[in-house]
Motif scaffolding. Structure first.
Motif, PDB file in Angstrom:
ATOM      1  N   SER A  21      46.679  32.398  39.077  1.00  0.00           N
ATOM      2  CA  SER A  21      45.489  33.264  39.070  1.00  0.00           C
ATOM      3  C   SER A  21      45.280  33.914  40.435  1.00  0.00           C
ATOM      4  N   VAL A  22      45.557  33.178  41.509  1.00  0.00           N
ATOM      5  CA  VAL A  22      45.445  33.767  42.854  1.00  0.00           C
ATOM      6  C   VAL A  22      46.506  34.859  43.038  1.00  0.00           C
ATOM      7  N   PHE A  23      47.702  34.629  42.516  1.00  0.00           N
ATOM      8  CA  PHE A  23      48.757  35.642  42.576  1.00  0.00           C
ATOM      9  C   PHE A  23      48.325  36.917  41.853  1.00  0.00           C
ATOM     10  N   VAL A  24      47.769  36.769  40.663  1.00  0.00           N
ATOM     11  CA  VAL A  24      47.317  37.937  39.893  1.00  0.00           C
ATOM     12  C   VAL A  24      46.178  38.636  40.623  1.00  0.00           C
ATOM     13  N   LEU A  25      45.291  37.880  41.256  1.00  0.00           N
ATOM     14  CA  LEU A  25      44.196  38.481  42.024  1.00  0.00           C
ATOM     15  C   LEU A  25      44.722  39.281  43.202  1.00  0.00           C
ATOM     16  N   ILE A  26      45.634  38.703  43.964  1.00  0.00           N
ATOM     17  CA  ILE A  26      46.165  39.390  45.144  1.00  0.00           C
ATOM     18  C   ILE A  26      46.975  40.614  44.745  1.00  0.00           C
ATOM     19  N   PRO A  32      48.836  46.430  38.214  1.00  0.00           N
ATOM     20  CA  PRO A  32      48.056  45.854  37.104  1.00  0.00           C
ATOM     21  C   PRO A  32      47.699  44.396  37.356  1.00  0.00           C
ATOM     22  N   GLY A  33      46.530  44.040  36.934  1.00  0.00           N
ATOM     23  CA  GLY A  33      45.997  42.701  37.161  1.00  0.00           C
ATOM     24  C   GLY A  33      44.657  42.842  37.845  1.00  0.00           C
ATOM     25  N   GLY A  34      44.264  41.869  38.583  1.00  0.00           N
ATOM     26  CA  GLY A  34      43.030  41.974  39.331  1.00  0.00           C
ATOM     27  C   GLY A  34      42.075  40.847  39.025  1.00  0.00           C
ATOM     28  N   GLY A  35      40.832  41.042  39.423  1.00  0.00           N
ATOM     29  CA  GLY A  35      39.836  39.993  39.356  1.00  0.00           C
ATOM     30  C   GLY A  35      39.517  39.502  37.964  1.00  0.00           C
ATOM     31  N   PHE A  36      39.477  40.390  36.988  1.00  0.00           N
ATOM     32  CA  PHE A  36      39.094  39.972  35.646  1.00  0.00           C
ATOM     33  C   PHE A  36      40.156  39.075  35.024  1.00  0.00           C
ATOM     34  N   PHE A 113      35.997  43.560  46.137  1.00  0.00           N
ATOM     35  CA  PHE A 113      35.329  43.738  44.849  1.00  0.00           C
ATOM     36  C   PHE A 113      36.024  42.907  43.776  1.00  0.00           C
ATOM     37  N   ASP A 114      37.357  42.931  43.768  1.00  0.00           N
ATOM     38  CA  ASP A 114      38.115  42.117  42.813  1.00  0.00           C
ATOM     39  C   ASP A 114      37.831  40.627  43.006  1.00  0.00           C
ATOM     40  N   ALA A 115      37.687  40.192  44.245  1.00  0.00           N
ATOM     41  CA  ALA A 115      37.378  38.788  44.510  1.00  0.00           C
ATOM     42  C   ALA A 115      35.998  38.424  43.947  1.00  0.00           C
ATOM     43  N   GLY A 116      35.046  39.328  44.061  1.00  0.00           N
ATOM     44  CA  GLY A 116      33.731  39.100  43.476  1.00  0.00           C
ATOM     45  C   GLY A 116      33.785  39.033  41.959  1.00  0.00           C
ATOM     46  N   VAL A 117      34.536  39.942  41.362  1.00  0.00           N
ATOM     47  CA  VAL A 117      34.711  39.932  39.903  1.00  0.00           C
ATOM     48  C   VAL A 117      35.388  38.632  39.474  1.00  0.00           C
TER      49      VAL A 117
END
Length: 138
Positions: A21-26, A32-36, A113-117
């Motif tokens: 999940s951290v990989f997808v966030l970063i 494609p990917g991100g906070g959600f 913003f992605d980290a907040g999401v």
């Protein structure tokens, strides 16, 4: 009755799912990917832990209440969206750092913003899952 196989598999899968999940966030702020999506992966890891060990142990393993996680995520997302107003740019304008970070690469307000999401999605999803699991256990 809790399965020994499920408990063993969960102990192995939880760190891998959180790492993914951290990989997808970063990765998500440039591709494609991100906070959600990353938040859903992390929430599913703790949902699996709740199935294997129970809701109380899953809440203890989380180390933060889901309500505080939602509030913190909303605060981070709101600050990163409003930060460009301080430099005279419109709301939600992405501001980039002038240098690349070692692991993240090119980072800016889109990443924060992605980290907040990410935190909001984990908090909301786990609040719902834990509430449903507690109702079922009663």
């Amino acid at each position: 009755m809790r399965s020994l196989i499920l408990k063993t598999a969960t102990r192995l899968l939880l760190p891998l799912m959180l790492l993914f999940s951290v990989f997808v966030l970063i990765r998500g702020h440039n591709e494609p990917g991100g906070g959600f999506i990353a938040g859903l992966v992390a929430a599913s890891a703790f949902a699996l832990y709740a199935i294997a060990y129970g809701v109380n142990r899953a809440e203890d393993a989380l180390h933060i209440s889901t309500i505080n996680m939602i509030g913190g995520g909303l605060l981070i997302a709101a600050v990163s969206a409003a930060f460009p107003l301080l430099v005279g740019d419109p709301f939600f304008t992405i501001l980039w750092l002038p240098f690349d970070l070692p692991i993240v690469g090119k980072a800016g307000t889109a990443f924060t913003f992605d980290a907040g999401v990410y935190l909001v999605v984990i908090g909301v999803t786990l609040t719902i899952i834990f509430a449903m699991a507690e109702t079922e256990e009663d």
